[in-house]
Design a protein around this motif. Structure first.
Motif, PDB file in Angstrom:
ATOM      1  N   SER A 484     -11.191 -16.115   7.152  1.00 21.62           N
ATOM      2  CA  SER A 484     -10.351 -16.758   6.133  1.00 21.62           C
ATOM      3  C   SER A 484      -9.627 -15.763   5.219  1.00 21.62           C
ATOM      4  CB  SER A 484     -11.219 -17.677   5.264  1.00 21.62           C
ATOM      5  OG  SER A 484     -12.158 -16.906   4.509  1.00 21.62           O
ATOM      6  N   ASN A 485      -9.791 -14.471   5.452  1.00 22.25           N
ATOM      7  CA  ASN A 485      -9.288 -13.477   4.500  1.00 22.25           C
ATOM      8  C   ASN A 485      -7.846 -13.059   4.792  1.00 22.25           C
ATOM      9  OD1 ASN A 485     -11.989 -12.965   3.168  1.00 22.25           O
ATOM     10  ND2 ASN A 485     -12.462 -12.439   5.297  1.00 22.25           N
ATOM     11  N   PRO A 486      -6.934 -13.217   3.808  1.00 22.62           N
ATOM     12  CA  PRO A 486      -5.571 -12.717   3.977  1.00 22.62           C
ATOM     13  C   PRO A 486      -5.623 -11.197   4.188  1.00 22.62           C
ATOM     14  CG  PRO A 486      -5.767 -14.094   2.010  1.00 22.62           C
ATOM     15  CD  PRO A 486      -7.153 -13.816   2.489  1.00 22.62           C
ATOM     16  N   THR A 487      -5.111 -10.724   5.304  1.00 24.57           N
ATOM     17  CA  THR A 487      -5.300  -9.322   5.695  1.00 24.57           C
ATOM     18  C   THR A 487      -3.967  -8.686   6.038  1.00 24.57           C
ATOM     19  OG1 THR A 487      -7.515  -9.797   6.528  1.00 24.57           O
ATOM     20  CG2 THR A 487      -6.462  -7.796   7.331  1.00 24.57           C
ATOM     21  N   LEU A 488      -3.719  -7.531   5.448  1.00 16.55           N
ATOM     22  CA  LEU A 488      -2.505  -6.760   5.703  1.00 16.55           C
ATOM     23  C   LEU A 488      -2.880  -5.516   6.496  1.00 16.55           C
ATOM     24  CD1 LEU A 488       0.493  -6.180   5.331  1.00 16.55           C
ATOM     25  CD2 LEU A 488      -0.044  -5.150   3.101  1.00 16.55           C
ATOM     26  N   LEU A 489      -2.345  -5.404   7.708  1.00 16.98           N
ATOM     27  CA  LEU A 489      -2.616  -4.280   8.601  1.00 16.98           C
ATOM     28  C   LEU A 489      -1.414  -3.357   8.606  1.00 16.98           C
ATOM     29  CD1 LEU A 489      -4.058  -2.749  10.906  1.00 16.98           C
ATOM     30  CD2 LEU A 489      -3.228  -4.533  12.483  1.00 16.98           C
ATOM     31  N   TYR A 490      -1.649  -2.101   8.213  1.00 18.05           N
ATOM     32  CA  TYR A 490      -0.552  -1.124   8.086  1.00 18.05           C
ATOM     33  C   TYR A 490      -0.653  -0.086   9.203  1.00 18.05           C
ATOM     34  CZ  TYR A 490       2.724   2.174   6.006  1.00 18.05           C
ATOM     35  OH  TYR A 490       3.804   2.993   5.782  1.00 18.05           O
ATOM     36  N   GLY A 491       0.502   0.304   9.755  1.00 17.51           N
ATOM     37  CA  GLY A 491       0.505   1.320  10.791  1.00 17.51           C
ATOM     38  C   GLY A 491       1.790   2.122  10.796  1.00 17.51           C
ATOM     39  N   TYR A 492       1.718   3.283  11.428  1.00 14.75           N
ATOM     40  CA  TYR A 492       2.904   4.142  11.582  1.00 14.75           C
ATOM     41  C   TYR A 492       2.981   4.674  13.018  1.00 14.75           C
ATOM     42  CZ  TYR A 492       6.463   7.661  10.765  1.00 14.75           C
ATOM     43  OH  TYR A 492       7.614   8.407  10.835  1.00 14.75           O
ATOM     44  N   GLY A 493       2.011   5.485  13.429  1.00 17.44           N
ATOM     45  CA  GLY A 493       1.841   5.811  14.833  1.00 17.44           C
ATOM     46  C   GLY A 493       2.881   6.701  15.463  1.00 17.44           C
ATOM     47  N   GLY A 494       3.361   7.718  14.753  1.00 13.31           N
ATOM     48  CA  GLY A 494       4.332   8.608  15.365  1.00 13.31           C
ATOM     49  C   GLY A 494       4.501   9.907  14.610  1.00 13.31           C
ATOM     50  N   PHE A 495       5.206  10.844  15.229  1.00 13.84           N
ATOM     51  CA  PHE A 495       5.650  12.086  14.611  1.00 13.84           C
ATOM     52  C   PHE A 495       4.513  12.928  14.036  1.00 13.84           C
ATOM     53  CE2 PHE A 495       9.355   9.299  14.667  1.00 13.84           C
ATOM     54  CZ  PHE A 495      10.308  10.141  15.230  1.00 13.84           C
ATOM     55  N   GLU A 496       3.318  12.754  14.570  1.00 14.19           N
ATOM     56  CA  GLU A 496       2.135  13.501  14.134  1.00 14.19           C
ATOM     57  C   GLU A 496       1.879  13.312  12.632  1.00 14.19           C
ATOM     58  OE1 GLU A 496       0.043  17.886  14.691  1.00 14.19           O
ATOM     59  OE2 GLU A 496       2.059  17.574  15.493  1.00 14.19           O
ATOM     60  N   SER A 497       2.272  12.163  12.110  1.00 14.51           N
ATOM     61  CA  SER A 497       2.067  11.846  10.701  1.00 14.51           C
ATOM     62  C   SER A 497       0.758  11.083  10.538  1.00 14.51           C
ATOM     63  CB  SER A 497       3.234  11.012  10.172  1.00 14.51           C
ATOM     64  OG  SER A 497       3.066  10.689   8.815  1.00 14.51           O
ATOM     65  N   SER A 498      -0.155  11.641   9.758  1.00 17.04           N
ATOM     66  CA  SER A 498      -1.486  11.046   9.593  1.00 17.04           C
ATOM     67  C   SER A 498      -1.519  10.056   8.439  1.00 17.04           C
ATOM     68  CB  SER A 498      -2.521  12.151   9.334  1.00 17.04           C
ATOM     69  OG  SER A 498      -2.531  13.098  10.369  1.00 17.04           O
ATOM     70  N   LEU A 499      -2.200   8.941   8.639  1.00 17.09           N
ATOM     71  CA  LEU A 499      -2.436   7.974   7.567  1.00 17.09           C
ATOM     72  C   LEU A 499      -3.819   8.254   6.989  1.00 17.09           C
ATOM     73  CD1 LEU A 499      -1.005   4.661   9.066  1.00 17.09           C
ATOM     74  CD2 LEU A 499       0.140   6.370   7.648  1.00 17.09           C
ATOM     75  N   LEU A 500      -3.841   8.934   5.846  1.00 19.75           N
ATOM     76  CA  LEU A 500      -5.080   9.386   5.240  1.00 19.75           C
ATOM     77  C   LEU A 500      -5.456   8.496   4.059  1.00 19.75           C
ATOM     78  CD1 LEU A 500      -4.176  13.182   5.247  1.00 19.75           C
ATOM     79  CD2 LEU A 500      -5.471  11.912   6.982  1.00 19.75           C
ATOM     80  N   PRO A 501      -6.742   8.383   3.737  1.00 22.38           N
ATOM     81  CA  PRO A 501      -7.148   7.574   2.589  1.00 22.38           C
ATOM     82  C   PRO A 501      -6.421   8.000   1.312  1.00 22.38           C
ATOM     83  CG  PRO A 501      -9.062   8.203   3.884  1.00 22.38           C
ATOM     84  CD  PRO A 501      -7.895   8.967   4.450  1.00 22.38           C
ATOM     85  N   GLY A 502      -5.924   7.027   0.597  1.00 17.52           N
ATOM     86  CA  GLY A 502      -5.213   7.337  -0.639  1.00 17.52           C
ATOM     87  C   GLY A 502      -5.169   6.144  -1.565  1.00 17.52           C
ATOM     88  N   TYR A 503      -5.083   6.406  -2.840  1.00 22.29           N
ATOM     89  CA  TYR A 503      -5.083   5.360  -3.863  1.00 22.29           C
ATOM     90  C   TYR A 503      -3.669   4.828  -4.039  1.00 22.29           C
ATOM     91  CZ  TYR A 503      -6.406   3.047  -8.274  1.00 22.29           C
ATOM     92  OH  TYR A 503      -6.686   2.129  -9.259  1.00 22.29           O
ATOM     93  N   SER A 504      -3.491   3.550  -3.791  1.00 24.84           N
ATOM     94  CA  SER A 504      -2.205   2.903  -4.015  1.00 24.84           C
ATOM     95  C   SER A 504      -2.371   1.854  -5.100  1.00 24.84           C
ATOM     96  CB  SER A 504      -1.683   2.255  -2.733  1.00 24.84           C
ATOM     97  OG  SER A 504      -0.540   1.464  -3.016  1.00 24.84           O
ATOM     98  N   ALA A 505      -1.814   2.134  -6.258  1.00 24.46           N
ATOM     99  CA  ALA A 505      -1.923   1.185  -7.367  1.00 24.46           C
ATOM    100  C   ALA A 505      -1.247  -0.132  -7.031  1.00 24.46           C
ATOM    101  CB  ALA A 505      -1.313   1.800  -8.622  1.00 24.46           C
ATOM    102  N   THR A 506      -0.125  -0.071  -6.298  1.00 22.89           N
ATOM    103  CA  THR A 506       0.588  -1.303  -6.004  1.00 22.89           C
ATOM    104  C   THR A 506      -0.152  -2.139  -4.963  1.00 22.89           C
ATOM    105  OG1 THR A 506       1.982  -0.014  -4.487  1.00 22.89           O
ATOM    106  CG2 THR A 506       2.853  -0.458  -6.682  1.00 22.89           C
ATOM    107  N   VAL A 507      -0.692  -1.515  -3.926  1.00 25.56           N
ATOM    108  CA  VAL A 507      -1.506  -2.268  -2.965  1.00 25.56           C
ATOM    109  C   VAL A 507      -2.700  -2.886  -3.686  1.00 25.56           C
ATOM    110  CG1 VAL A 507      -3.030  -2.088  -0.955  1.00 25.56           C
ATOM    111  CG2 VAL A 507      -0.804  -0.951  -0.946  1.00 25.56           C
ATOM    112  N   GLY A 508      -3.331  -2.108  -4.562  1.00 20.92           N
ATOM    113  CA  GLY A 508      -4.500  -2.601  -5.275  1.00 20.92           C
ATOM    114  C   GLY A 508      -4.196  -3.770  -6.177  1.00 20.92           C
ATOM    115  N   LYS A 509      -3.134  -3.627  -6.965  1.00 19.87           N
ATOM    116  CA  LYS A 509      -2.810  -4.657  -7.959  1.00 19.87           C
ATOM    117  C   LYS A 509      -2.169  -5.878  -7.313  1.00 19.87           C
ATOM    118  CE  LYS A 509      -2.806  -5.894 -12.296  1.00 19.87           C
ATOM    119  NZ  LYS A 509      -4.074  -5.985 -13.067  1.00 19.87           N
ATOM    120  N   LEU A 510      -1.251  -5.667  -6.402  1.00 18.45           N
ATOM    121  CA  LEU A 510      -0.461  -6.756  -5.857  1.00 18.45           C
ATOM    122  C   LEU A 510      -1.109  -7.431  -4.646  1.00 18.45           C
ATOM    123  CD1 LEU A 510       1.534  -5.215  -7.720  1.00 18.45           C
ATOM    124  CD2 LEU A 510       3.327  -5.701  -6.049  1.00 18.45           C
TER     125      LEU A 510
END
Length: 719
Positions: A484-510
């Motif tokens: 039942s949980n609204p879930t946002l799945l984020y991806g990039y998957g290219g150019f050797e760009s890593s998605l590393l843990p990071g604090y996003s105030a807007t993701v957190g708040k919004l």
């Protein structure tokens, strides 16, 4: 803790109505669409500021803004986003100057375009630093009635008094370069001026520049980047400057730069020829003006000069002229002078990452090499000290299980800034002394959202070929596992760009604070496990990355974290292509898609703006064999009638001169032709980052999360 749900996932795969294989078969049996410019009914939308195209944009903007801004949640989300992006309690990003001062570029509600400012290190470490303004971009734009966006400065070492300021009209990649005196805080009257162009310039000395620009017809690559490097002396025009090097039209670009020691002494003048996005050649300009190719592998980067040692990062296995064998991902070093004299000079192995490690950042202080090393997508910082036959290292005492970033390093001594952040850990800034290992937290962000009761988990999903794909889930600890949980799945998957843990105030708040779940997929194509993780999804293997992303979505559903009516996806640029592939291959898994400044028509990507520069990533659509594998996943060609596509939100920017806005426009037009509802928004400023100023950034964020709220929070989960 990493857990697997292989049995549940296998059952879900078996029962799912539409697998990626069957979707591909469905796509291949349907009539081909827009396989040439002549057969593309929407090619007119590629005319960036054409009258017909802009009327189409205006009509779609009016509709989408009416829908989303008319939602009662929009105003609150916009206000929250604006407060976050304009907040003054952000950490000012510090940059060491050669005399030990700290520079910073700052934007807030009073400085929407931003201000370049400076203070001392001691003052910076205080709660309220005393800043001196070097250049006010808002004041400059007002005085010149120009839409200036600051794109950085290049200052002449070691004094760093004279700088080349890069100014963009509305956020474009193309910039105007103007000489600036950082002591008098004014542009140099009669000084160096280079008109708008992609490319750049580097100082050789006060009166000589290496310049790579648009010099007229025949001087740009097919990708739209400079093909020629010139040496320009003060007082010369671009036409009068000496040509040092000319690449080929099929190259991505050529550029020039200088290699200097910690005292600012010029050690080498270099030219980089980017043959494709990942392969390059490096040339040294000798004192007599000759150009000599250096003995480096095609896939490698010069990453620093430490105590006379040249440090190089390898992106391929390589046998050096000395006969030594090295591995992709290695950091190696040579004594610079000896190596320039004799390329067979033996190199020293500085670091060899393991299979689940990756080097994510390197910087040099006066006497050390500082490396951000990740193990299973969790960071640490090592300090390496050069030796004749080996380099020794120590690890800085920093928080664990977070992301770390190596920031600006001092060339006066061995101080270096290190950033620390996590999904629920507000960013903090540490000042380390690489000589002693001492670390001191000098800045920390206040929490921007209420993370009480939230947690972060790392899971793995099994991709179609059996590869285990890590992903992070950020959520409230008492989240019910009932889909039942609204879930946002984020991806990039290219150019050797890593998605590393990071604090996003807007993701957190919004999102998170409102009960949403946030998921980040570390798919192949990125660099989370080094060059090999990226290469596994290159060109003909691109579909692997798409299957990785699909596997994460399936795993989320198998774990009952979410369900199709509650699952949305988000990604931009290459990530926008990722979203398009998910939409066309597995629409049955999602109920929302935020497609940001996307690539979408992959049969024409190489003909639009900077697209040809990405042939190294995707392949060449003009080569039949490569065209076949590209067309198999190209979202624009694979949109079909009668599919369970959700209403998507696509946005782009008119001023994006990197990824052509035509991709996004044509995607929306084709979807509408097929009978699907679409929300489309185009910012008429902003460049590829889709935000020329903070107000526009806040509006974009509010539109995105209003859309996600409508699609995922208002929709009941399936029983």
């Amino acid at each position: 803790m990493i857990r697997s749900s292989a049995a549940v996932l296998a059952a879900l795969l078996a029962s799912t109505s539409l697998t990626s294989v069957s979707m591909a078969q469905t796509a291949s049996s349907a009539p081909a669409f827009a396989t040439s410019e002549a057969t593309d009914p929407y090619v007119w939308l590629e005319e960036v500021e054409g009258e017909r195209a802009m009327e189409w944009v205006k009509a779609h903007n009016a509709h989408s803004l009416g829908v989303l801004q008319g939602d009662p949640r929009y105003a609150t989300l916009h206000q929250q986003a604006l407060e976050i992006v304009q907040s003054r309690d952000r950490i000012p990003s510090p940059g060491f100057t050669h005399d030990g001062h700290i520079d910073n570029f700052w934007q807030d509600a009073q400085h929407v375009r931003g201000v370049w400012r400076r203070t001392t290190l001691d003052s910076y470490k205080t709660a309220e630093p005393q800043w001196e303004t070097v250049l006010d971009i808002d004041a400059l734009a007002e005085a010149e009635s120009a839409n200036w966006v600051y794109k950085g400065s290049t200052c002449l070492a070691p004094e760093e008094r004279y700088c080349l300021i890069s100014l963009s009209n509305g956020g474009k990649d193309a910039v105007t370069l103007r000489e600036f005196d950082s002591v008098t805080r004014s542009f140099v009257e009669g000084g160096i001026y280079l008109p708008e162009s992609k490319g750049g310039a580097s100082w050789i000395n006060k009166d000589t520049l290496l310049v790579a620009r648009d010099f007229g017809p025949g001087t740009l690559t097919n990708s739209g980047y400079p093909m020629v490097v010139k040496r320009m002396r003060r007082g010369e025009s671009l036409d009068q400057a000496d040509v040092l090097f000319m690449g080929e039209p099929t190259d991505v670009s050529v550029s020039g730069y200088t290699l200097r020691d910690a005292d600012g002494v010029l050690k080498a003048t270099l030219i980089n020829r980017s043959i494709d996005f990942y392969s390059s050649e490096t040339y040294r300009v000798t004192d007599d003006g000759a150009v000599v190719k250096l003995a480096l592998p095609a896939k490698s980067d010069i990453t620093g000069l430490v105590a006379g040692k040249l440090v190089v990062s390898l992106k391929q296995d390589w046998t050096a002229p000395s006969g030594q064998d090295f591995k992709s991902g290695d950091l190696i070093a040579w004594p610079l002078d000896a190596w320039l004299e004799d390329p067979a000079t033996p190199a020293v192995l500085v670091l060899r990452p393991t299979e689940r490690q990756a080097v994510e950042g390197v910087n040099a202080t006066r006497n050390t090499l500082v490396v951000a090393l990740y193990d299973n997508v969790r960071g640490s910082v090592r300090v390496y000290r050069p030796g004749e036959s080996e380099w020794t290292y120590s690890t800085l005492d920093l928080p664990q299980n977070v992301s770390v970033g190596v920031g600006s390093a001092s060339e006066v001594d061995d101080k270096v800034f290190v950033s620390v952040t996590g999904y629920l850990n507000p960013s903090s800034l540490w000042l380390a002394d690489a000589a002693t290992g001492a670390v001191d937290q000098v800045k920390s962000m206040p929490a921007k959202f209420d993370a009480t009761g939230m947690t972060v988990e790392q899971h793995e999903a099994r991709s179609a070929d059996g590869t285990m794909i890590p992903y992070f889930v950020v959520h409230k600890a008492d989240m019910p596992l009932d889909g039942s949980n609204p879930t946002l799945l984020y991806g990039y998957g290219g150019f050797e760009s890593s998605l590393l843990p990071g604090y996003s105030a807007t993701v957190g708040k919004l999102w998170l604070e409102r009960g949403g779940v946030y998921v980040i997929a570390n798919t192949r194509g990125g660099g989370e496990f080094g060059p090999r993780w990226h290469e596994a999804a290159l060109q003909q293997n691109r579909q692997r990355a798409h299957e990785d992303f699909q596997a994460v979505a399936l795993d989320l559903i198998a774990r009952n974290i979410t369900s199709q009516p509650k699952l949305g996806i988000m990604g931009g640029s290459q990530g926008g292509l990722f979203m398009g592939a998910m939409l066309t291959q597995r629409p049955d898994l999602i109920n929302a898609a935020v497609i940001q400044v996307p690539l979408f028509d992959m049969l024409r990507f190489h003909k639009l703006l900077a697209g040809a520069s990405w042939i190294g990533e995707y392949g060449d659509p003009d080569i039949p064999e490569q065209r076949a594998w590209i067309q198999a996943y190209s979202p624009y060609q694979n949109l079909r009638a009668g599919q369970p596509y959700p209403e998507v939100f696509i946005h782009t920017s008119t001023k994006d001169d990197r990824v052509h806005p035509g991709h996004a426009r044509k995607a929306a037009a084709r979807l509408e032709e097929l009978g699907y509802p679409v929300l489309f928004y185009e910012n008429t400023d902003g460049g590829h980052a889709a935000g020329a100023n903070l107000q526009e950034t806040a509006r974009r964020l509010a539109l995105e999360y209003t859309y996600l709220s409508r699609r995922l929070m208002d929709t009941p989960a399936k029983e």
